[in-house]
Design an enzyme around this catalytic site. Structure first.
Site, PDB file in Angstrom:
ATOM      1  N   GLU A 356       0.848  -1.183   0.000  1.00 19.52           N
ATOM      2  CA  GLU A 356       0.000   0.000   0.000  1.00 19.52           C
ATOM      3  C   GLU A 356       0.885   1.235   0.000  1.00 19.52           C
ATOM      4  O   GLU A 356       1.921   1.293   0.666  1.00 19.52           O
ATOM      5  CB  GLU A 356      -0.971  -0.013   1.177  1.00 19.52           C
ATOM      6  CG  GLU A 356      -0.419   0.477   2.472  1.00 19.52           C
ATOM      7  CD  GLU A 356      -1.441   0.427   3.619  1.00 19.52           C
ATOM      8  OE1 GLU A 356      -2.036  -0.642   3.841  1.00 19.52           O
ATOM      9  OE2 GLU A 356      -1.607   1.442   4.296  1.00 19.52           O
ATOM     10  N   HIS A 441      -1.555  -5.891  11.490  1.00 17.09           N
ATOM     11  CA  HIS A 441      -2.467  -6.955  11.049  1.00 17.09           C
ATOM     12  C   HIS A 441      -2.230  -8.266  11.795  1.00 17.09           C
ATOM     13  O   HIS A 441      -1.879  -9.273  11.177  1.00 17.09           O
ATOM     14  CB  HIS A 441      -2.287  -7.218   9.545  1.00 17.09           C
ATOM     15  CG  HIS A 441      -2.520  -6.031   8.659  1.00 17.09           C
ATOM     16  ND1 HIS A 441      -2.047  -5.956   7.365  1.00 17.09           N
ATOM     17  CD2 HIS A 441      -3.188  -4.876   8.862  1.00 17.09           C
ATOM     18  CE1 HIS A 441      -2.412  -4.804   6.819  1.00 17.09           C
ATOM     19  NE2 HIS A 441      -3.099  -4.126   7.707  1.00 17.09           N
ATOM     20  N   ASN A 479      -4.814  -6.414   3.007  1.00 17.18           N
ATOM     21  CA  ASN A 479      -5.346  -5.889   4.264  1.00 17.18           C
ATOM     22  C   ASN A 479      -6.537  -6.752   4.702  1.00 17.18           C
ATOM     23  O   ASN A 479      -7.376  -7.112   3.873  1.00 17.18           O
ATOM     24  CB  ASN A 479      -5.777  -4.438   4.079  1.00 17.18           C
ATOM     25  CG  ASN A 479      -4.730  -3.639   3.324  1.00 17.18           C
ATOM     26  OD1 ASN A 479      -4.411  -3.970   2.180  1.00 17.18           O
ATOM     27  ND2 ASN A 479      -4.199  -2.624   3.933  1.00 17.18           N
TER      28      ASN A 479
HETATM   29  P1  FDA Z   1     -10.299  -5.671  16.615  1.00 16.65           P
HETATM   30  O1  FDA Z   1      -8.904  -5.589  17.106  1.00 16.65           O
HETATM   31  O2  FDA Z   1     -10.740  -4.722  15.578  1.00 16.65           O
HETATM   32  O3  FDA Z   1     -11.305  -5.499  17.840  1.00 16.65           O
HETATM   33  C1  FDA Z   1     -11.115  -6.112  19.085  1.00 16.65           C
HETATM   34  C2  FDA Z   1     -11.817  -5.273  20.135  1.00 16.65           C
HETATM   35  O4  FDA Z   1     -11.916  -6.016  21.340  1.00 16.65           O
HETATM   36  C3  FDA Z   1     -11.076  -3.986  20.486  1.00 16.65           C
HETATM   37  O5  FDA Z   1     -11.984  -2.906  20.442  1.00 16.65           O
HETATM   38  C4  FDA Z   1     -10.558  -4.228  21.899  1.00 16.65           C
HETATM   39  O6  FDA Z   1     -10.482  -3.052  22.682  1.00 16.65           O
HETATM   40  C5  FDA Z   1     -11.592  -5.196  22.446  1.00 16.65           C
HETATM   41  N1  FDA Z   1     -11.072  -6.076  23.492  1.00 16.65           N
HETATM   42  C6  FDA Z   1      -9.925  -6.791  23.488  1.00 16.65           C
HETATM   43  N2  FDA Z   1      -9.807  -7.529  24.598  1.00 16.65           N
HETATM   44  C7  FDA Z   1     -10.909  -7.284  25.339  1.00 16.65           C
HETATM   45  C8  FDA Z   1     -11.352  -7.757  26.612  1.00 16.65           C
HETATM   46  N3  FDA Z   1     -10.647  -8.644  27.317  1.00 16.65           N
HETATM   47  N4  FDA Z   1     -12.517  -7.266  27.107  1.00 16.65           N
HETATM   48  C9  FDA Z   1     -13.259  -6.367  26.377  1.00 16.65           C
HETATM   49  N5  FDA Z   1     -12.884  -5.893  25.166  1.00 16.65           N
HETATM   50  C10 FDA Z   1     -11.720  -6.354  24.653  1.00 16.65           C
HETATM   51  N6  FDA Z   1      -6.941  -3.467   8.000  1.00 16.65           N
HETATM   52  C11 FDA Z   1      -7.468  -3.319   6.751  1.00 16.65           C
HETATM   53  O7  FDA Z   1      -8.123  -4.233   6.240  1.00 16.65           O
HETATM   54  N7  FDA Z   1      -7.243  -2.142   6.074  1.00 16.65           N
HETATM   55  C12 FDA Z   1      -6.506  -1.119   6.583  1.00 16.65           C
HETATM   56  O8  FDA Z   1      -6.351  -0.074   5.944  1.00 16.65           O
HETATM   57  C13 FDA Z   1      -5.939  -1.297   7.883  1.00 16.65           C
HETATM   58  N8  FDA Z   1      -5.119  -0.333   8.446  1.00 16.65           N
HETATM   59  C14 FDA Z   1      -4.719  -0.448   9.764  1.00 16.65           C
HETATM   60  C15 FDA Z   1      -4.034   0.609  10.381  1.00 16.65           C
HETATM   61  C16 FDA Z   1      -3.722   0.534  11.726  1.00 16.65           C
HETATM   62  C17 FDA Z   1      -2.980   1.670  12.386  1.00 16.65           C
HETATM   63  C18 FDA Z   1      -4.100  -0.610  12.493  1.00 16.65           C
HETATM   64  C19 FDA Z   1      -3.789  -0.731  13.955  1.00 16.65           C
HETATM   65  C20 FDA Z   1      -4.763  -1.657  11.870  1.00 16.65           C
HETATM   66  C21 FDA Z   1      -5.078  -1.590  10.516  1.00 16.65           C
HETATM   67  N9  FDA Z   1      -5.772  -2.617   9.893  1.00 16.65           N
HETATM   68  C22 FDA Z   1      -6.228  -2.478   8.592  1.00 16.65           C
HETATM   69  C23 FDA Z   1      -6.079  -3.883  10.599  1.00 16.65           C
HETATM   70  C24 FDA Z   1      -7.522  -4.001  11.071  1.00 16.65           C
HETATM   71  O9  FDA Z   1      -7.920  -2.842  11.756  1.00 16.65           O
HETATM   72  C25 FDA Z   1      -7.633  -5.252  11.961  1.00 16.65           C
HETATM   73  O10 FDA Z   1      -7.279  -6.375  11.186  1.00 16.65           O
HETATM   74  C26 FDA Z   1      -9.026  -5.448  12.518  1.00 16.65           C
HETATM   75  O11 FDA Z   1      -9.433  -4.348  13.304  1.00 16.65           O
HETATM   76  C27 FDA Z   1      -9.121  -6.717  13.354  1.00 16.65           C
HETATM   77  O12 FDA Z   1     -10.481  -6.969  13.638  1.00 16.65           O
HETATM   78  P2  FDA Z   1     -10.909  -7.935  14.809  1.00 16.65           P
HETATM   79  O13 FDA Z   1     -12.379  -8.127  14.734  1.00 16.65           O
HETATM   80  O14 FDA Z   1     -10.046  -9.144  14.775  1.00 16.65           O
HETATM   81  O15 FDA Z   1     -10.543  -7.191  16.193  1.00 16.65           O
END
Ligand code: FDA
Length: 500
Positions: A356, A441, A479
């Protein structure tokens, strides 16, 4: 603490969790969503909900005293990071021995902080990523559904070719093409029509005001603007924020009992409570869900959880790098924080890379072109439970990242040769050109078909499910969030038809 009982609980509010909550609510199942972060819907004293990348404040970081931005330096100067007050901020950088993992904290999880790139993998690649899933219904039904629900859209090509805010992307495209590489437009969940009006000066700026990684005040259809209001709108879903699930157990009749801890925005513990449910869905992300299950198994609460738990973890082959632009190749002062193009070398059998073209929204001319390369590094790590600290450990050695660097280097060496340019060595704190000691990721740990059945049901226990990125074994080649969402749609449909 007190104890409440609900039919279904969803832990987390990211892609997997939000999708599952909507489908449960739509089917009439009373569902409680538990999210450890806050709801981001209220402006602070400065009139903004989130802070931007250039002036990060307490809202930026999950209980840190200093921000930890991915780009550590410019000209080796620590221009980027700031001292901040510890607060329930939106971006967390989880530290492990040889790998850091960035995650979003708050209602919407990663959707609050990410770049919004909504990429559907090519069908042949999907069969490689998840060999146990029939691609036909995925591409006929669940990918289109996920993209529609998420609000994936593309810029007007004529506007894209003309606007100053994508000069950086057009420059990188030109340089890639000179080396014989193709580029492709990448859909985004940021509303490109809103961005066009930002550029025209008609609406408050967000993507064009250095807003990315610490949240966007406008324009971005994060989950708190798509799936989550739809879930709440069913009337069956309740959301509880600033509530962390610390552990869970199972009672003799099959009921799951969660122990939760409530904090305030400054991190003060406000109390603990037990929540009992019949159906439990883990959507806490790769690290979060895997940690909860490992803790349950290794402390003896759910001793029959499978041996494969924690395995097949990977950083989606992420590598970040910068190239030095010629003095005459300026990219301008305003760069859209939302990437719109990728260098597409996925079909190369030796070095498959999807890179990207990333912004450097520094508000100054940096003469740098930045990339987040996604490679198909086959190396896998493992998440383990460390009893002494009662927390997850990520077993990943820095050397395991070398195949990612090698693949990215093969592509970008050619781009540099064709353009007479060089790598930047001043961006990652030391002199390295390739940074892969962190990932955006995280994937794997509760892999579909190993730890769960083919629909996310955890093996060995009834009514226990995984819905998030931990289902995917370490890599998607692109992604990941559209794939996480589409898979959650598919699994929720099956589970609702058969288990309720
Ligand atoms: P995700 O991590 O989204 O959600 C988990 C949630 O559970 C969080 O809100 C967390 O706080 C909560 N949680 C965790 N433990 C807990 C507990 N014990 N009790 C209560 N709550 C809890 N992907 C993409 O496809 N395109 C892109 O452009 C990008 N760019 C990007 C930039 C940046 C800076 C980051 C950090 C990430 C990306 N990503 C991305 C990745 C993408 O955001 C990521 O793959 C997904 O958010 C993952 O989704 P999940 O449903 O797995 O969990």
């Amino acid at each position: 603490g007190r104890r409440t009982t609900v039919p279904a609980v969803v832990i987390g509010s990211g892609y997997g969790a939000a999708t599952t909550a909507l489908r449960l609510g739509s089917a009439g199942v009373p569902t409680l969503m538990l999210e450890m972060g806050r709801l981001w819907d209220t402006a602070g004293a400065d009139g903004s909900i989130f802070c931007d990348m250039l002036r990060p404040d307490h809202r930026s970081s999950w209980f840190r005293t200093r921000t930890e931005a991915p780009l550590a330096s410019i000209l080796w100067l620590d221009l980027v990071n700031r001292e901040v007050k510890p607060y329930a901020g939106v971006l967390d950088r989880m530290h492990f021995d040889e790998m850091d993992v960035y995650v979003g904290r708050g209602v919407g999880g990663g959707s609050l902080v990410n770049g919004g790139m909504a990429v559907t993998p090519e069908r042949d690649d999907f069969a490689r990523i998840l060999p146990g899933v029939d691609p036909e219904p995925m591409y006929r039904r669940y990918y289109p559904l996920a993209n529609r629900m998420l609000g994936a859209n593309s810029p007007d090509p004529a506007w894209f070719e003309d606007t100053d805010c994508y000069a950086y992307a057009r420059l990188s495209r030109r340089h890639a093409e000179r080396a014989g590489f193709g580029t492709t437009f990448v859909p985004n969940v940021y509303d490109f029509d809103y961005m066009r009006r930002e550029a025209a000066g008609e609406v408050p700026k967000s993507a064009l005001a250095s807003e990315v990684i610490y949240g966007n005040d406008h324009g971005k259809r994060s989950l708190d603007k798509s799936y989550i209001p739809a879930a709440l709108g069913t009337g069956n879903v309740t959301l509880q924020t600033l509530t962390r699930v610390t552990s869970f157990r199972q009672e003799a009749d099959g009921t799951y009992v969660l122990t939760t801890e409530r904090i305030d925005e400054l991190g003060e513990v406000r109390g603990t409570a037990e929540i009992a449910c019949e159906h439990l869905f883990l959507g806490a992300g790769s690290l979060g869900s895997t940690e909860l299950l490992l803790r349950a198994r290794d402390t003896g609460a759910l001793p029959d959880l499978p041996a494969g738990l924690g395995e097949k973890w990977g950083p989606n082959g992420n590598v970040m790098l910068g190239r030095a632009n010629h003095p005459w190749d300026t990219t301008g002062l305003v760069q859209s924080g939302m990437p719109a193009l990728g260098i597409d070398n996925r079909h190369d059998p030796d070095n498959p890379v999807f890179a990207e073209i990333a912004p450097v929204p520094a508000g100054i001319e940096t003469w740098a072109s930045l990339y987040l390369a996604i490679t198909r590094n086959p190396e896998r790590g493992r998440i383990e439970y460390d009893a002494a600290t009662d927390s997850a450990r990520l077993r990943w050695r820095e050397a395991q990242g070398q195949p990612s660097i090698d693949a990215a280097k093969a592509v970008f060496d050619r781009i540099n040769q064709a353009n007479g340019t060089a790598y930047r060595h001043d961006l990652f704190g030391d002199t390295r050109a390739f940074e892969n000691r962190f990932t955006y990721h995280p994937l794997g740990g509760c892999v579909l078909g190993d730890v769960t059945d083919a629909y996310g049901r955890v093996r060995g226990y009834r009514n226990l499910y995984v819905t998030d990125g931990s289902l995917i074994p370490g890599s998607t080649g692109v992604n990941p969030f559209v794939t996480i969402t589409a898979l959650a749609e598919r699994n929720a449909e099956r589970v609702l038809a058969e288990d309720f």
